[in-house]
Design a protein around this motif. Structure first.
Motif, short mmCIF file in Angstrom:
data_model
loop_
_atom_site.label_atom_id
_atom_site.label_comp_id
_atom_site.label_asym_id
_atom_site.label_seq_id
_atom_site.Cartn_x
_atom_site.Cartn_y
_atom_site.Cartn_z
N MET A 225 0.75 -1.24 -0.09
CA MET A 225 0.04 0.13 0.06
C MET A 225 0.87 1.23 -0.04
SD MET A 225 -3.36 -0.94 0.02
CE MET A 225 -2.72 -2.07 -1.10
N LEU A 226 1.88 1.22 0.73
CA LEU A 226 2.98 2.48 0.69
C LEU A 226 3.36 2.75 -0.57
CD1 LEU A 226 4.99 4.27 2.76
CD2 LEU A 226 6.51 2.75 1.99
N ILE A 227 3.68 1.62 -1.52
CA ILE A 227 4.59 1.70 -2.64
C ILE A 227 3.45 2.27 -3.65
CG2 ILE A 227 5.27 0.34 -4.66
CD1 ILE A 227 6.68 -1.49 -2.61
N GLU A 228 2.09 1.88 -3.47
CA GLU A 228 1.18 2.27 -4.10
C GLU A 228 0.71 3.67 -3.62
OE1 GLU A 228 -1.66 -0.88 -4.58
OE2 GLU A 228 -0.52 -2.09 -5.57
N GLU A 229 1.13 4.34 -2.71
CA GLU A 229 0.89 5.36 -2.18
C GLU A 229 -0.94 5.49 -1.81
OE1 GLU A 229 2.28 8.75 -4.72
OE2 GLU A 229 4.08 7.81 -5.24
N ARG A 230 -1.15 4.62 -1.18
CA ARG A 230 -2.44 4.51 -0.56
C ARG A 230 -2.63 4.79 1.15
NH1 ARG A 230 -4.72 -0.37 -4.36
NH2 ARG A 230 -6.70 -0.16 -3.07
N LEU A 231 -1.31 5.37 1.56
CA LEU A 231 -1.50 5.38 2.95
C LEU A 231 -1.97 6.82 3.32
CD1 LEU A 231 -0.04 2.62 3.37
CD2 LEU A 231 1.84 3.78 4.73
N PRO A 232 -2.55 7.20 4.32
CA PRO A 232 -2.98 6.30 5.48
C PRO A 232 -4.05 5.49 5.07
CG PRO A 232 -3.81 8.54 6.03
CD PRO A 232 -2.81 8.67 4.85
N LEU A 233 -4.39 4.28 5.79
CA LEU A 233 -5.33 3.26 5.44
C LEU A 233 -6.47 3.41 6.28
CD1 LEU A 233 -2.76 0.52 5.04
CD2 LEU A 233 -3.99 1.80 3.38
N SER A 234 -7.12 4.77 6.32
CA SER A 234 -7.89 5.03 7.52
C SER A 234 -9.53 4.62 7.35
CB SER A 234 -8.24 6.69 7.62
OG SER A 234 -8.24 7.17 6.33
N SER A 235 -9.54 3.87 6.02
CA SER A 235 -11.12 3.17 5.90
C SER A 235 -10.80 1.85 5.61
CB SER A 235 -11.66 3.64 4.59
OG SER A 235 -10.90 3.55 3.59
N TRP B 108 -0.99 1.18 13.64
CA TRP B 108 -0.65 2.55 14.08
C TRP B 108 0.00 3.60 13.04
CZ3 TRP B 108 0.89 4.42 19.85
CH2 TRP B 108 0.33 5.78 20.00
N CYS B 109 1.18 2.76 12.81
CA CYS B 109 2.06 3.64 11.63
C CYS B 109 1.21 3.80 10.52
CB CYS B 109 3.46 2.91 11.41
SG CYS B 109 4.46 3.05 12.99
N ALA B 110 0.41 2.93 9.93
CA ALA B 110 -0.24 2.97 8.77
C ALA B 110 -1.76 3.64 8.96
CB ALA B 110 -0.51 1.63 8.12
N GLY B 111 -1.89 4.01 10.13
CA GLY B 111 -3.30 4.87 10.39
C GLY B 111 -4.56 3.79 10.24
N ILE B 112 -4.51 2.38 10.36
CA ILE B 112 -5.34 1.48 10.23
C ILE B 112 -6.41 1.55 11.42
CG2 ILE B 112 -5.92 -0.88 10.12
CD1 ILE B 112 -3.31 -1.15 8.64
N PRO B 113 -7.70 1.88 11.44
CA PRO B 113 -8.56 1.99 12.66
C PRO B 113 -9.04 0.74 13.27
CG PRO B 113 -9.79 2.44 10.53
CD PRO B 113 -8.46 2.15 10.06
N LEU B 114 -8.84 -0.24 12.65
CA LEU B 114 -9.40 -1.75 12.84
C LEU B 114 -8.48 -2.71 12.87
CD1 LEU B 114 -13.19 -2.21 12.68
CD2 LEU B 114 -11.50 -4.12 12.94
#
Lengths: 270, 270
Positions: B195-205, B223-229
Motif C-alpha cells: 500500500m505504501l508503494i502504491e501511495e495509498r497510506l494512511p489506510l483510515s478506511s 498505528w504507523c499506517a493509520g489503520i483503525p481496526l
C-alpha cells in the motif's frame, strides 16, 4: 520461488514408518541494504519482497511516506539478480535525516517472537559449531507423550490462549525445565538459559519440545546448546530442516497422538 | 507478576454483547543491559527473566559458557528493583572479547516472526503518532466473514501448515491486499508495504485481519499506517490491548463463526 518447498520426510503412524515427499514452508534470509550498506536481514518466506522491504522500513520509521522512497532493486550476483538481497535508496532529503537518526540509535530490540540470533549469519554458526554427535535415542512412545507431559507441567498454559511453551526432557521423559512466553523463542531462551546458569550445558542427552512452528532460530538455539533432538506439535520451515540436517540434529514435527513426521536424522527415534 | 493480566472486554456471541473480565497474556519489554549499557530490549511475558537474559545472550554468543557470566541483577528504580531492567556483567576476560566482537558487527537481523520495530520505544511512538481518528465502522456480519474471505484469497494457505496470513480489507469486505509468510509480522509488513508503494497510506478506511496472535508489534505497525481496526483469529497480548486503547484502534480477537471479543474501542463494530 514460492512459499513451499518439497522435502523428503519419514511419516510415522503407529508402528508404520513411510518415506514420503511433503511440503515445508519456505524460510530464507532477505538482506535489506540502505544505499548499499547492510541494514537488516529478515528471515522470511520468499515472495512480495519489495513490499516486505518497504513495509519493514516503514515500521522502522526509515520511510515515513511514499515520498521518502527512491528505489527498491535486487542487487546483482554476477549476471543474475540476487534473489535474497534488496537495495533500497531514499530521496536525498530523507537520506540526511535518516543518517542523523541512525547515528542516535543506541541499541536494538527483539520482539515477542524471538531473539536476534539470526544476527549471526549461518556461515558464522557453521564456522563456530560442530555437528551434534550425541548417541542418545528416544523411544517412539516417549516422543508422542511429550505434548501431555509438557502440558501437565504448565498449569497456566492455554488459560489465555496466547502462550507458547518449551520443555526440556531427558530421554526417559523426565522434565528438566519448562517455560512459557508470548514468544516461542523466548520460551526456548528461558529453558536453555536456566540450564546455562546451572552449568548443565551441553545438553547432549536431552530433547527440546516446543509448541507451535519450528523456524531456523529454534534449531539454531538448540545447536548452540548441543541438543540432539528437537520436536514440536507443528510444522518445520525449510531452513530449520536444512540447518538441522547440517547440525546433526534430529528434527520432528506434528507430534500428535501416535503420529509424527521426521524431517532430519531419523536414527535417534527408536 | 504472572503470565496473564485481567482485562475488561466485550464478548460478542451472535446478537448478544456482554461486558466480561477475561485474561490476556502478559507482554512487557525487558531491557537487557551489558555492564550498564543498553544491549537489547526483548518483548516477553514476565517471569524467569534471568534465565531469559542468560539464554538470549547465549544464543547471541555473548555468553559462550557459564564461565563467561559474572552477575545478572535487576537495576534499582529508587528503592524498588526495576522489574523490566536487568543488568548483566561478564567476567573480565570475556568482556574484552565481547567488546571487540561487538565493534565488528555491522548490522542486525530480524527473525521469521517479526521486524525490529520494537527498537522504537513506545514513548517514541507516542511522541510521533496521533491516535487514529477514523469514523469508519464495520458490520458484525462482515467482521465474522473475514477469516473465510482471507482464506479464499490464499490458495496456498495451510498447504504446509506453517504459514501466517494477513489481509487488508475495506469496510465493505473487499480485499485490497493479502500476503502470507512464516512470520505474522512479515505478512503485515508485506501488506502495508504494498500500500505504501502504491501511495495509498494512511489506510483510515481499512481493517487489518491477521491469522494467529496479536502482539504489540502488530498494533504498532497498524498505528504507523493509520489503520483503525485490527482483528485476528486468536488472542491479543496485554500490551497490544494497551497500545490499541491509546492509539484509538479497535482491537478484536478470536473471530470465529458468529463470535469474537472486542478488546479496545468497540464503537467501530456496528
Amino acid at each position: 520461488m514460492g512459499p513451499a518447498r518439497s522435502v523428503e520426510i519419514f511419516r510415522v503412524r503407529g508402528s508404520s514408518r513411510e518415506r514420503v515427499v511433503d511440503h515445508a514452508v519456505a524460510e530464507e534470509p532477505l538482506e535489506v541494504r540502505l544505499h548499499g550498506r547492510p541494514f537488516a536481514t529478515i528471515m522470511r518466506t520468499p515472495g512480495d519482497d519489495r513490499s516486505l522491504a518497504a513495509g519493514f522500513l516503514f515500521a522502522e520509521r526509515i520511510l515515513r511516506t511514499a515520498d521518502d522512497l527512491g528505489t527498491i532493486e535486487h542487487c546483482r550476483d554476477g549476471d543474475a539478480p540476487a534473489q535474497n538481497v534488496l537495495n533500497v535508496t531514499l530521496t536525498e532529503d530523507r537520506r540526511e535525516g535518516v543518517d542523523a537518526a541512525l547515528a542516535d540509535r543506541r541499541h536494538v530490540t527483539s520482539n515477542a517472537s524471538g531473539g536476534l540470533c539470526g544476527r549471526l549469519a549461518i556461515e558464522t554458526l557453521r564456522a563456530e559449531l560442530d555437528p551434534v554427535a550425541s548417541q542418545y535415542g528416544l523411544a517412539v512412545a516417549l516422543l508422542t507423550s511429550l505434548p501431555i507431559r509438557l502440558r501437565k507441567a504448565q498449569p497456566l498454559f492455554d488459560a489465555t490462549g496466547g502462550l507458547h511453551a518449551a520443555g526440556l526432557f531427558d530421554m526417559t521423559g523426565r522434565l528438566l525445565a519448562a517455560a512459557e512466553d508470548i514468544g516461542r523463542h523466548n520460551a526456548v531462551d528461558k529453558v536453555i538459559g536456566r540450564m546455562l546458569i546451572e552449568e548443565r550445558l551441553p545438553l547432549s542427552s536431552n530433547v527440546l519440545f516446543v509448541s507451535g512452528r519450528t523456524s531456523f532460530e529454534i534449531v539454531q538455539k538448540a545447536w548452540c546448546a548441543g541438543i540432539p533432538l528437537v520436536a514440536s506439535v507443528s510444522a518445520a520451515s525449510s531452513l530449520a530442516i536444512e540447518v538441522a540436517e547440517e547440525a546433526g540434529i534430529t528434527l520432528v514435527g506434528f507430534v500428535r497422538d501416535e503420529a509424527f513426521n521426521i524431517y532430519a536424522h531419523p536414527g535417534r527415534i527408536l
